[in-house]
Design a protein around this motif. Structure first.
Motif, mmCIF file in Angstrom:
data_model
loop_
_atom_site.group_PDB
_atom_site.id
_atom_site.type_symbol
_atom_site.label_atom_id
_atom_site.label_comp_id
_atom_site.label_asym_id
_atom_site.label_seq_id
_atom_site.Cartn_x
_atom_site.Cartn_y
_atom_site.Cartn_z
ATOM 1 N N SER A 1 -18.368 -2.000 0.801
ATOM 2 C CA SER A 1 -16.505 -2.229 -0.239
ATOM 3 C C SER A 1 -16.264 -3.262 -1.195
ATOM 4 O O SER A 1 -15.326 -2.660 -1.905
ATOM 5 N N GLU B 1 0.022 3.712 0.793
ATOM 6 C CA GLU B 1 0.262 5.511 1.633
ATOM 7 C C GLU B 1 0.223 4.663 2.738
ATOM 8 O O GLU B 1 0.958 5.641 3.130
ATOM 9 N N MET C 1 -7.296 -0.754 0.365
ATOM 10 C CA MET C 1 -6.880 0.888 0.453
ATOM 11 C C MET C 1 -8.527 1.877 0.092
ATOM 12 O O MET C 1 -8.861 2.302 -0.096
ATOM 13 N N ARG C 2 -9.159 0.859 0.200
ATOM 14 C CA ARG C 2 -10.954 1.211 0.054
ATOM 15 C C ARG C 2 -11.309 1.588 1.591
ATOM 16 O O ARG C 2 -12.025 2.808 1.434
ATOM 17 N N THR C 3 -9.987 1.459 2.847
ATOM 18 C CA THR C 3 -10.111 1.912 4.030
ATOM 19 C C THR C 3 -10.049 2.867 3.911
ATOM 20 O O THR C 3 -9.872 3.865 4.791
ATOM 21 N N HIS C 4 -8.605 3.881 2.765
ATOM 22 C CA HIS C 4 -7.988 5.014 2.878
ATOM 23 C C HIS C 4 -9.206 5.737 2.086
ATOM 24 O O HIS C 4 -9.872 7.120 2.578
ATOM 25 N N ASN C 5 -9.837 5.225 0.849
ATOM 26 C CA ASN C 5 -10.068 6.034 -0.273
ATOM 27 C C ASN C 5 -11.610 5.870 0.784
ATOM 28 O O ASN C 5 -12.783 6.604 -0.384
ATOM 29 N N GLY C 6 -12.977 5.543 1.366
ATOM 30 C CA GLY C 6 -14.015 4.860 0.962
ATOM 31 C C GLY C 6 -14.328 4.451 0.415
ATOM 32 O O GLY C 6 -16.080 4.863 0.469
ATOM 33 N N GLU C 7 -14.225 4.311 -0.528
ATOM 34 C CA GLU C 7 -15.140 3.540 -2.001
ATOM 35 C C GLU C 7 -16.335 2.743 -1.619
ATOM 36 O O GLU C 7 -14.971 1.144 -0.620
ATOM 37 N N ASN D 1 -6.119 -4.071 -3.108
ATOM 38 C CA ASN D 1 -7.395 -3.353 -3.442
ATOM 39 C C ASN D 1 -8.533 -3.276 -2.211
ATOM 40 O O ASN D 1 -9.244 -2.173 -2.232
ATOM 41 N N CYS E 1 0.867 -0.769 -0.289
ATOM 42 C CA CYS E 1 0.068 -0.106 0.048
ATOM 43 C C CYS E 1 0.774 0.973 0.126
ATOM 44 O O CYS E 1 1.696 1.187 0.834
#
Length: 485
Positions: free
Chosen positions: A160, A126, A141-147, A138, A124
């Motif tokens: 997510s 970040e 990463m959603r824990t960072h971008n909230g997607e 992948n 990652c």
């Protein structure tokens, strides 16, 4: 013939992986250079090979040509059907040579082998955390971008991960595809079925190296280990409280947003967890499968039986680190800790007053609405909580299940017994920060604090004299009506 001879003449210069065909090498190289030459005309998503694009297009036209003969579920890809069939037949043809664990797909075995080699090639950018699988990266990463790209068509809730959406959809459809081969009970999630099967065998193959406690799932062991190292990676954005498990955070968030997505079809009561709804349904069916061997009392939940057993054996496994006081239930310890920290996580949305316990907040909110939905059939008295009604009914039938071991006096409520015990042991755990006076109940401390603030909310209608406590007003009123206590 190369598949028979094992010949792989085409080698990747980047990672030295070998291939039978040059086309396979060319496709593999795209995982290194990021090239995705095949684009979907519908959504512009790109793919590294034409086969993947063809399979993707089926998601747009709804085509699912592969059907399971067992349950009639349909799939876009034949490989998905093959994998699904293994949920029915339990087939796991790929075995790890190191630990002999079996897998349903060769891909899963390949990914598993990385755990033995310690290989984590996906990092990652970040937070520099590394992962065995790209899909795990992948997902992380959603824990960072909230997607949350996966949306439920029924209720529009977003997720997510696709697997989370799949599980959620089953709450709408009622689908339970996983069956216990011992008792034929069905489950919506495979992990629940595996845990259930262990209740038949008693198998708990995963042991904690620190305390030797055993678990039925490796996941449960992993979560348990965090209790030893103090790791709590999931933080509430509202109050900054941290949790060991993501599921605990999800449940906690519902104390802030009051979300209760699971509704009882019989009485329309809502619950924050499907488990709570399942347990609640037993109250309608009159089902109480857990019996106490000591007194034969029966319970809806096993946790209730375990809690009840402590009234027989006196076990109090939960200890406060601050004052060493012990409790028979974890929830009691949690509430007690708030007397030390002053935490009041439950807020009234009308007047913003905060409370340390949710039940206190609910009772308080009823002072705004005046709602008392629970009525006693005997005397028609109404109550704001079903618990209060239950306690009140005991006054009619004379039931007093809580007995003082010191003087054998009996009480309707456990809280009354607790308060009474302080007359024997002299315990006064609530201290005034101003004058250091101690009280046996938090309510008494709250009333006392009004004397420091000069607050006198209780007024006599006869002479307009004001009092800091309601009982003082009640006593004063007798001076007007001549009543002698």
């Amino acid at each position: 013939m190369k598949t028979h001879t094992g010949e792989k003449p085409y080698e990747c210069e980047e990672c030295k992986k070998k291939f039978i065909r040059k086309s396979h090498l060319n496709q593999h190289m795209r995982t290194h250079n990021g090239e995705k030459p095949y684009e979907c005309e519908e959504c512009k998503k790109k793919f590294i090979c034409k086969t993947y694009l063809s399979q993707h297009i089926k998601t747009h036209n709804g085509e699912k040509p592969y059907e399971c003969e067992e349950c009639k579920k349909k799939f876009i890809r034949k490989s998905h059907l093959t994998l699904h069939m293994r949920t029915h037949n339990g087939e796991r043809p790929y075995e790890c040579e190191v630990c002999k664990k079996n897998f349903s797909l060769k891909t899963y075995l390949s990914q598993h082998m990385k755990t033995h080699r310690g290989e984590k090639p996906y990092e990652c950018e970040e937070c520099k955390k590394k992962f065995i699988r790209k899909s795990h990266l992948n997902q992380h990463m959603r824990t960072h971008n909230g997607e949350k790209p996966y949306e439920c068509e029924e209720c529009k809730k977003k997720f997510s991960e696709n697997i989370c959406l799949t599980r959620h959809i089953r709450t709408h459809t009622g689908e339970k595809p996983f069956e216990c081969d011992v008792c034929k009970r069905k489950f919506s999630q495979k992990v629940h079925m595996i845990v259930h099967k262990n209740t038949h065998t008693g198998e708990k193959p995963f042991e904690c190296e620190v305390c030797k406690q055993k678990f039925s799932l490796k996941t449960y062991l992993g979560q348990h280990i965090k209790t030893h190292n103090g790791e709590k990676p999931y933080e509430c954005e509202e109050c900054k409280k941290k949790f060991i498990r993501k599921s605990h955070l999800t449940l906690h968030m519902r104390t802030h947003n009051d979300e209760r997505p699971y509704e009882c079809e019989v009485c329309k009561k809502n619950f924050s967890l499907k488990t709570y709804l399942s347990q609640h349904m037993k109250t309608h069916r009159g089902e109480k499968p857990y019996e106490c061997e000591e007194c034969k009392k029966k319970f809806i939940r096993k946790s209730h039986l375990n809690q009840h057993m402590r009234t027989h054996n006196g076990e109090k496994p939960y200890e406060c680190e601050e004052c060493k006081k012990k409790f028979s239930e974890n929830i009691c310890l949690t509430r007690h800790i708030r007397t030390h920290t002053g935490e009041k996580p439950f807020e009234c949305d009308v007047c913003k007053r905060k409370f340390s316990q949710k039940v206190h907040m609910i009772v308080h909110k009823n002072t705004h609405t005046g709602e008392k939905p629970f009525e006693c059939e005997v005397c028609k008295q109404k109550f704001s909580l079903k618990t209060y009604l239950g306690q009140h009914i005991k006054t009619h039938n004379g039931e007093k299940p809580y007995e003082c071991e010191e003087c054998k006096k009996k009480f309707i409520r456990k809280s009354h017994l607790t308060l009474h015990m302080r007359t024997h042991n002299g315990e006064r755990p609530y201290e005034c920060e101003v004058c250091k006076k101690n009280f046996s109940l938090n309510t008494y401390l709250s009333q006392h604090m009004k004397t420091h603030r000069g607050e006198k909310p209780y007024e006599c209608e006869e002479c307009k004299k004001k009092f800091s406590a309601k009982n003082c007003l009640t006593l004063h009123l007798r001076s007007h009506n001549g009543e002698k206590p």
